[in-house]
Design an enzyme around this catalytic site. Structure first.
Site, short mmCIF file in Angstrom:
data_model
loop_
_atom_site.label_atom_id
_atom_site.label_comp_id
_atom_site.label_asym_id
_atom_site.label_seq_id
_atom_site.Cartn_x
_atom_site.Cartn_y
_atom_site.Cartn_z
N HIS A 187 20.61 40.90 35.19
CA HIS A 187 20.16 41.47 36.47
C HIS A 187 18.93 42.33 36.23
O HIS A 187 18.80 42.95 35.17
CB HIS A 187 21.30 42.31 37.07
CG HIS A 187 21.01 42.81 38.45
ND1 HIS A 187 20.22 43.92 38.69
CD2 HIS A 187 21.37 42.32 39.65
CE1 HIS A 187 20.12 44.08 40.00
NE2 HIS A 187 20.80 43.13 40.60
N ASP A 313 22.99 39.67 47.30
CA ASP A 313 22.40 40.91 46.81
C ASP A 313 22.84 42.09 47.67
O ASP A 313 22.07 43.01 47.93
CB ASP A 313 20.86 40.84 46.75
CG ASP A 313 20.32 41.36 45.42
OD1 ASP A 313 21.05 42.12 44.76
OD2 ASP A 313 19.20 41.02 45.07
C1 1DF Z 1 17.11 47.32 44.92
C2 1DF Z 1 17.44 45.99 44.88
C3 1DF Z 1 17.66 48.20 43.99
C4 1DF Z 1 18.32 45.52 43.94
C5 1DF Z 1 18.54 47.73 43.04
O1 1DF Z 1 19.14 48.52 42.11
C6 1DF Z 1 18.90 46.40 43.02
C7 1DF Z 1 16.16 47.78 45.93
C8 1DF Z 1 18.87 49.88 42.09
O2 1DF Z 1 16.18 47.26 47.06
O3 1DF Z 1 15.37 48.66 45.64
O4 1DF Z 1 19.76 45.99 42.11
N1 1DF Z 1 18.57 44.14 43.92
O5 1DF Z 1 19.29 43.62 43.10
O6 1DF Z 1 17.98 43.46 44.76
MN MN Z 2 20.82 42.56 42.73
#
Ligand code: 1DF
Ligand code: MN
Length: 350
Positions: A187, A313
């Site tokens: 991830h 997500d």
């Molecule tokens: C965000 C997106 C932040 C994901 C994340 O972890 C994350 C974001 C702090 O929108 O800033 O895991 N993501 O997986 O899309």
């Molecule tokens: Mn994610």
């Protein structure tokens, strides 16, 4: 099923494979790290500082949802017709803590996740948190999590304090995952200090683009290291339709072949297969955050329909209407079932 007109699909269960949670204890620890300003990780401080101290409706809704492993999450799943979430600790997981702290937290958070998964076994599957920087503890914890807690793989949030899994010191985790038959989900997280400057100064360090730069590179580093020659049955799952790597494979194969033939870099060594072959044999990509027909179809055409699975997500990209995009992919019903359900059941052993 859903309040947004997103009903059940005939004979198909939607399994969402990159869904995040955060124990309240982790949120409190992140806040403390940011207040103390001790991580030296500008990406973490910027992104988690935003989520935890911005105090806007948007960020509060995400942080509240992250911490729920009960009714609120189930209601959101119902509203989007998601039958099952594969749940993992949010980025950057335990990888900002020192190795001993991280290894200890992995045990207690995995116990907690397993309890919630046990309570809602018909709706939740869990991935184990690990401390990659405590490699033998990470391998041992993955074994415990799979064999004794019923978790179905490990989550690693890209780099660990600037280090990448192509370094052999991390490979006990890969060895354990391969022998247990469970995947490692790679991830994203924000880039480490050594690569963040031009991304942070332009506001591009996070999910908008920096995540993909950092995690796509990490995926290539892993492939180039020969890890899949050492562990040929190892399964890696990568979100965001492969962090742009499927788009690059032609060029990666071409230059890998050329550079290896001249011995330019000791680290870039001959592999048994082409880099793109490992993408098709060892890597699965999920559609997390990429509810976009042309790119889903592209990934399927390049990697194979059996390598591309659904993810939402949640809660970062909890957009109920996006489910309609994947419902209406121009593929047959059996192929839609493969995308939403069967491949996930195979990969995660559900
Ligand atoms: C965000 C997106 C932040 C994901 C994340 O972890 C994350 C974001 C702090 O929108 O800033 O895991 N993501 O997986 O899309
Ligand atoms: Mn994610």
């Amino acid at each position: 099923m859903g309040s947004d007109g997103i009903g059940a699909l005939d004979g198909i269960k939607r399994i969402a494979t990159e869904e995040a949670y955060a124990p309240p204890d982790l949120i409190a620890r992140y806040k403390q790290l940011i207040r103390d300003g001790v991580t030296g990780d500008a990406g973490f401080e910027s992104l988690m500082g935003y989520f935890l101290f911005n105090n806007s409706e948007r960020t509060n809704a995400i942080v509240d949802r992250l911490q729920d492993l009960g009714q609120r999450r189930l209601a959101d799943m119902d509203a989007t017709g998601v039958a099952r979430q594969i749940i993992s600790l949010t980025a950057p997981g335990l990888q900002v803590f020192d190795a001993d702290t991280a290894a200890g937290l992995a045990i207690s958070y995995n116990d907690q996740l397993a309890e919630a998964v046990g309570t809602h076994a018909d709706r939740f599957t869990g991935l184990a948190a690990v401390a990659p920087h405590a490699p033998s503890a990470a391998a041992k914890e993955l074994e415990r999590a799979v064999n004794h807690l019923g978790l179905r793989g490990a989550i690693v949030n890209s780099h660990t304090q600037g280090e990448y899994l192509d370094d052999e010191k991390f490979w006990p985790l890969f060895e354990a995952a391969e022998s247990l038959g469970v995947p490692v989900y790679l991830h994203p997280q924000t880039p480490p200090p050594s690569m963040i400057k031009p991304l942070l100064e332009s506001g591009l360090d996070g999910a908008i683009y920096g995540f993909a730069v950092e995690t796509g590179m990490h995926l290539l580093r892993i492939i180039m290291s020969g890890v899949f020659d050492r562990f040929p049955k190892l399964k890696l799952v990568v979100g965001h339709l492969g962090e742009a790597i499927p788009y690059w494979l032609f060029r990666v194969d071409f230059f890998h072949r050329g550079i290896v033939s001249t011995g330019r870099y000791e680290r870039l060594k001959p592999l048994k297969l082409k880099p793109s072959d490992y993408m098709k044999r060892n890597v699965y990509v999920t559609s997390s955050g990429m509810a976009w027909e042309p790119v889903i179809m592209y990934a399927r055409s390049v990697l194979g329909a059996d390598r591309v699975l659904y993810a939402m997500d949640y809660p970062y990209q909890y957009q109920p209407e996006e489910v309609l995009v994947t419902d209406h992919l121009p593929i047959s019903q059996p192929e839609l079932k493969q995308f939403y359900q069967s491949t996930a059941q195979q990969v995660f052993g559900i």
